[in-house]
Design an enzyme around this catalytic site. Structure first.
Site, PDB file in Angstrom:
ATOM      1  N   CYS A   1       0.806  -1.219   0.000  1.00  0.00           N
ATOM      2  CA  CYS A   1       0.000   0.000   0.000  1.00  0.00           C
ATOM      3  C   CYS A   1       0.842   1.272   0.000  1.00  0.00           C
ATOM      4  O   CYS A   1       0.308   2.361  -0.227  1.00  0.00           O
ATOM      5  CB  CYS A   1      -0.957   0.000   1.188  1.00  0.00           C
TER       6      CYS A   1
ATOM      7  N   HIS B   1      -3.013   7.312   2.153  1.00  0.00           N
ATOM      8  CA  HIS B   1      -3.520   6.020   1.711  1.00  0.00           C
ATOM      9  C   HIS B   1      -4.842   5.737   2.415  1.00  0.00           C
ATOM     10  O   HIS B   1      -4.958   5.880   3.633  1.00  0.00           O
ATOM     11  CB  HIS B   1      -2.504   4.921   2.022  1.00  0.00           C
TER      12      HIS B   1
ATOM     13  N   ASN C   1     -10.266  -0.068   0.525  1.00  0.00           N
ATOM     14  CA  ASN C   1      -8.805  -0.017   0.441  1.00  0.00           C
ATOM     15  C   ASN C   1      -8.371  -0.603  -0.896  1.00  0.00           C
ATOM     16  O   ASN C   1      -8.487  -1.805  -1.124  1.00  0.00           O
ATOM     17  CB  ASN C   1      -8.211  -0.813   1.607  1.00  0.00           C
TER      18      ASN C   1
END
Length: 325
Positions: free
Chosen positions: A111, A251, A281
């Site tokens: 990520c 993020h 996500n």
């Protein structure tokens, strides 16, 4: 010379899976998911792949930048969910969009990947090696999600985001990048088991599907501590104050993590835009998708300073400062 973002693009699948539909798959509820994550729905690929979404996002970014594919010197793709090991996803994108001059490279920092890829692109430009670089984050996490595991299946979605980074006169900023491999088991995605003439027969466990596994509490505590530290450090290294920053583009992993970061560094919530409620996500795609949305909503203006910060498996983290032009 320094690298600046000249165009953004994104691609998200049309199919959505909302929390009510997830209630039919695992023992959970819309209220429980929203309270703990802020997620309402996520987009799930049907016919699209991580590579096809990456190419679509790239085409939009190029069109916005008013540059042709053959003007690209490099394609950097951040992904941990490519459908194939070889060729690289960057090569697939090159073939699809016709960027025949580009050097192609995939990068995996989970990520944190888009931050790492963006910093890498700027380094190439500042070194005078390249002028125009496509930076893409693309993930098809639905393929590596265990849809019977309520601890992870509520979190992840599919999508791609892209930016065109081009050379411009001026000084570059100093990134903050880090990794802690000793905590790698907190967030994992195993690969297939290799068999050699000396390994013996594969077991049932070896042949079982490979899915994302996560220690949620460990990852939450890590992100809530490390991201504020990275933000403070990147501001210090670049001699900027919090008042100089228009937005913190983080993020999109969990609403509570973003809120915890804002509280810890003492900045108001409005400076931390979120779209996790719509996409979940999307790993390395989340920051470029959010940038793309912010630009579409006319939230970004020339001269705005932004902090981009990511965190993820590895464990890894990173923060960079960009000035919108």
């Amino acid at each position: 010379m320094t690298g600046i973002i000249k165009g953004t693009g994104a691609c998200v699948p049309r199919n959505t899976l909302d929390n009510r539909e997830l209630e039919k798959l695992v023992e959970t509820s819309d209220k429980w998911i929203q309270e703990r994550t802020g997620i309402q729905r996520r987009h799930i690929a049907a016919k699209d792949t991580a590579a096809s979404m990456a190419a679509k996002a790239a085409k939009e970014a190029l069109a916005q930048a008013k540059l042709k594919p053959e003007q690209m010197d490099m394609i950097l793709v951040s992904t941990m969910s490519s459908e194939e090991v070889m060729p690289s996803m960057a090569c697939r994108v090159q073939d699809e969009i016709g960027a025949f001059r580009a050097v192609c490279l995939d990068l995996n920092a989970a990520c944190s990947g888009f931050i790492m890829a963006y910093a890498t692109a700027c380094a190439y430009i500042e070194a005078g090696l390249f002028q125009n670089i496509l930076v893409i984050g693309s993930e098809c996490l639905s393929n590596v999600t265990d849809w019977s595991d309520r601890g992870t299946c509520i979190l992840f979605g599919d999508g791609a985001g892209a930016v065109v980074v081009t050379a411009a006169h001026g000084r570059g900023t100093i990134p903050v990048l880090g990794s802690d491999g000793t905590k790698g088991e907190a967030l994992t995605l195993k690969n297939r088991k290799n068999q050699t003439p000396f390994s013996g027969p594969l077991t049932k466990e070896d042949l079982s599907p490979c899915y994302i596994r996560m220690d949620g509490q460990t990852v939450f505590k890590f992100a809530a501590r490390k991201v504020p530290e990275a933000i403070e450090e990147v501001l210090l290294k670049n001699k900027l104050r919090k008042g100089d920053i228009k937005y913190y583009v983080l993020h999109q992993a969990n609403k509570r993590i973003v809120e915890a970061v804002a509280k810890r560094i003492g900045e108001p919530a409005y400076k931390f835009p979120m779209n996790i409620q719509e996409y979940g996500n999307t790993s390395s795609a989340s920051i470029p998708i959010l940038l793309w949305e912010m630009q579409k909503q006319n939230m970004l203006h020339p001269g705005d300073n932004l902090v981009l910060a990511g965190f993820g498996g590895g464990l890894t983290w990173g923060a960079v400062i960009i000035t919108w032009r």
